[in-house]
Motif scaffolding. Structure first.
Motif, short mmCIF file in Angstrom:
data_model
loop_
_atom_site.label_atom_id
_atom_site.label_comp_id
_atom_site.label_asym_id
_atom_site.label_seq_id
_atom_site.Cartn_x
_atom_site.Cartn_y
_atom_site.Cartn_z
N UNK A 53 45.04 41.90 42.88
CA UNK A 53 46.42 41.41 42.88
C UNK A 53 47.05 41.42 41.49
N UNK A 54 46.23 41.32 40.49
CA UNK A 54 46.78 41.31 39.14
C UNK A 54 47.33 42.68 38.78
N UNK A 58 51.19 43.77 38.08
CA UNK A 58 51.69 44.47 36.89
C UNK A 58 52.49 45.69 37.31
N UNK A 61 55.58 44.45 39.65
CA UNK A 61 56.43 43.37 39.12
C UNK A 61 56.67 42.28 40.16
N UNK A 63 54.34 39.13 42.03
CA UNK A 63 53.01 38.50 42.03
C UNK A 63 52.69 37.80 43.34
N UNK A 64 53.66 37.72 44.23
CA UNK A 64 53.51 36.93 45.46
C UNK A 64 52.93 35.55 45.14
N UNK A 65 53.44 34.99 44.09
CA UNK A 65 53.02 33.65 43.69
C UNK A 65 54.27 32.89 43.29
N UNK A 94 52.64 34.03 50.25
CA UNK A 94 52.75 33.65 48.85
C UNK A 94 51.68 32.61 48.55
N UNK A 95 51.26 32.55 47.31
CA UNK A 95 50.39 31.45 46.89
C UNK A 95 51.22 30.56 45.98
N UNK A 118 53.37 33.51 33.73
CA UNK A 118 52.52 34.02 34.80
C UNK A 118 53.30 34.88 35.78
N UNK A 119 54.56 35.07 35.50
CA UNK A 119 55.40 35.98 36.28
C UNK A 119 55.55 35.56 37.74
N UNK B 53 51.51 37.22 31.28
CA UNK B 53 50.15 36.82 31.65
C UNK B 53 49.50 37.78 32.62
N UNK B 54 50.30 38.47 33.40
CA UNK B 54 49.72 39.39 34.37
C UNK B 54 49.11 40.59 33.64
N UNK B 55 49.85 41.12 32.73
CA UNK B 55 49.33 42.24 31.95
C UNK B 55 48.10 41.79 31.18
N UNK B 58 45.19 41.66 33.44
CA UNK B 58 44.64 42.95 33.79
C UNK B 58 43.79 43.51 32.65
N UNK B 97 45.90 27.38 41.41
CA UNK B 97 46.53 27.82 42.64
C UNK B 97 45.98 26.91 43.70
N UNK B 117 41.27 37.83 45.42
CA UNK B 117 42.17 38.96 45.19
C UNK B 117 43.03 38.68 43.96
N UNK B 118 43.42 37.42 43.82
CA UNK B 118 44.26 37.06 42.69
C UNK B 118 43.46 36.94 41.40
N UNK B 119 42.20 37.22 41.50
CA UNK B 119 41.32 37.25 40.32
C UNK B 119 41.21 35.91 39.58
#
Lengths: 333, 333
Positions: A53-54, A58, A61, A63-65, A94-95, A118-119, B53-55, B58, B97, B117-119
């Motif tokens: 998911x990360x 990226x 764009x 994150x479903x969060x 979504x989380x 965290x986007x 933070x996503x980048x 990753x 989360x 999945x969200x790592x």
DNA sequence: ATCTTTCTTGCAAGCGTTTACATTTTTATT
DNA sequence: AATAAAAATGTAAACGCTTGCAAGAAAGAT
């Protein structure tokens, strides 16, 4: 140990297709031949592939969060809201990142910064007011935000709540109709918009409508805790108040028990209406009469509204007031 | 609208350095000349740069996010735990989360899948038992996991809790010492390990130690709700029980009120000890005697343990039993 | 001055996806 | 059977950062 992380690339190789195709089947993209889809799915299953998911975030764009700023999960009002939020969030895949703010200005700011880093795709904000600094930050971001359960005096941010002023007015009017002239108004900090600009206004409106003069001495500002209520009972005992509107259940429970312990007979000597209708209202003896707020629903609806905003759908109405009620129990006659 | 997302690259250009250098100052890497660090920092400030933070996640394979599987945020026991978790999480710069599982096996599995999945860098699991399927999944992942407040019968997973069996035994012994021979054991589902293998065992141990025969008829299995308790009161009334150990506060409140409503005088005709010591225990009348569980601390300690695990530090002891107590209030003599 | 050693910095290759765009394959049309 | 249109698949460039390695600069040693 566990097999190395397997990637979309591994799946592609094993299935004899390109990663693009794998990506398509993973994302349910329509133009993939059924045969290859099956083939890919089989490999995914065999390899136990789980999309990262990360990386997804990226690249896409998204994150479903969503971030949830909450004063305190431990507070029943907010935890109910949060539950509503999470339920519809997960319904839409979504989380939620849950962050306690303690209703502190600085913490809120910091938490917001975090969430944005965290986007998150959106934010649900809960609080008892909306400080200007935070409002500023909100307006400086493109991330959709909706207020759940709170009030936005400036009507700038999508909000789901109830009409606190009207509800309070109704409650106080009920007390007035029961014959009371000296009604205490007890709430948390009057610094908070919800108390100062809504509840207190509703209280005043009820008095005015009944031709009762507003008496500053009957306004009590305290903490939203059981103990604060318990202690306040003493203070209350010294006034000529014969009933009280209380802004929170725990506080009301404290007042009720404090009063009862001093020998006051509720509701015969003193009536109480509280504001939230948490489980507490049924547990106290006598049971608390209360405004009933659809907490879970407010959270759920707020989150639903947020999904629309995140999906760039048009919101017909960004300010939703859900229906409330008043449930008569044993602290009123 | 807002300025386009500004990246580390923009900062690098403006500051006249490479992105690597910017990355270093952002991450507080030691070897950067003070002068360039200042320069970069100034640009960061001017451009209002916020690392993505996503980048970061990753590239570094660390998300500074932990997953929290919770049966229901609305449950005071778990929300207290969650609060403890979040507080130390944010202390260590992690976000959480939060995912409600309703203690359902399938939901738990699905939520876990999501979290992985969200790592997430780690997981805090809360629940009333640990189903085998979930245990399986847990063992198939490299992500560190710690159980907060629950029990792991197989002692495989790092856990922070209290000794539920001993606590129950103490509580029941207290009742026995008060002269009771017919003590009801009331809990949630006996399918849950915590009830079946800990609380019930503690109960039996106390009886045995006192030479009292175990009577199946005194074991009540129900829901953890106020209403369930209220109704159970009737049933209880028909038995010869003179006291009860109850596994949850809300349930206990229901029993207490139900009994009281039937004219039973608690504690003189019937004594009750409950298990959690939430705020409820002080709100009921009479107030509930209770085992006191350090919920917040369990959450905090569990999260602290998780930080160590995530940092590959060695855990001296993966099974922490925090101290508990018994607080005597008014439902026992 | 010259050669090391130690700091600082830059380069460039990932990290695992998504997604335009290009290319190939299929199907439909005449 | 030839051609156009549609469907399926592949190519490769992002996405924004971290990090091992190499190179350049500064400081010490001789």
């Amino acid at each position: 140990m566990e097999k190395e992380n397997i990637t979309i690339y591994d799946v592609a190789r094993e299935a004899g297709v390109s990663m693009a195709t794998v990506s398509r089947v993973v994302n349910g993209n329509s133009n993939v031949k059924q045969a290859t889809k099956d083939k890919v799915l089989a490999v995914i299953d065999r390899l136990d592939y789980r999309p990262n998911a990360v990386a997804r975030g990226l690249a896409s764009k998204k994150t479903t969060t969503v971030g949830v700023i909450i004063p305190d999960v431990t507070d029943m009002f907010f935890s109910e809201l949060a539950r509503g939020v999470d339920d519809v969030a997960s319904m839409y895949h979504y989380n939620i990142i849950l962050a306690n703010s303690d209703d502190s200005g600085t913490k809120e700011l910091q938490v917001l910064e975090n969430l944005l880093a965290k986007q998150v795709d959106g934010i649900i904000y809960m609080g008892n007011g909306l400080r200007d600094k935070l409002r500023d930050q909100f307006s400086h971001t493109n991330v959709p935000i909706v207020l759940a359960g709170g009030v936005d005096e400036k009507n700038q941010i999508p909000t789901v709540n109830i009409d606190y002023a009207a509800a309070t007015k109704d409650a106080v009017t009920k007390l007035i109709n029961n014959g009371h002239k000296q009604i205490a108004f007890i709430s948390g900090s009057l610094q908070q918009a919800i108390n100062q600009n809504y509840r207190l206004q509703g209280y005043k409106a009820a008095l005015e409508e009944a031709g009762i003069a507003f008496d500053e001495a009957l306004v009590f500002e305290t903490q939203y805790t059981y103990n604060a209520g318990f202690e306040l009972a003493n203070e209350l005992y010294g006034t000529d108040a014969t009933a009280a509107f209380v802004g929170a259940d725990e506080l009301a429970a404290g007042i009720l028990n404090g009063l009862t312990d001093r020998g006051v007979d509720v509701p015969n000597d003193f009536e109480i209406i509280t504001s939230i209708n948490t489980k507490l209202t049924q547990i106290t003896r006598p049971q608390l009469t209360s405004i009933s707020i659809p907490m879970y629903d407010m959270g759920a609806v707020a989150m639903r509204m947020l999904t629309k905003l995140m999906g760039k759908e048009n919101i017909e109405n960004g300010r939703l007031s859900l229906p409330y009620g008043i449930i008569s129990r044993q602290t009123t006659r």
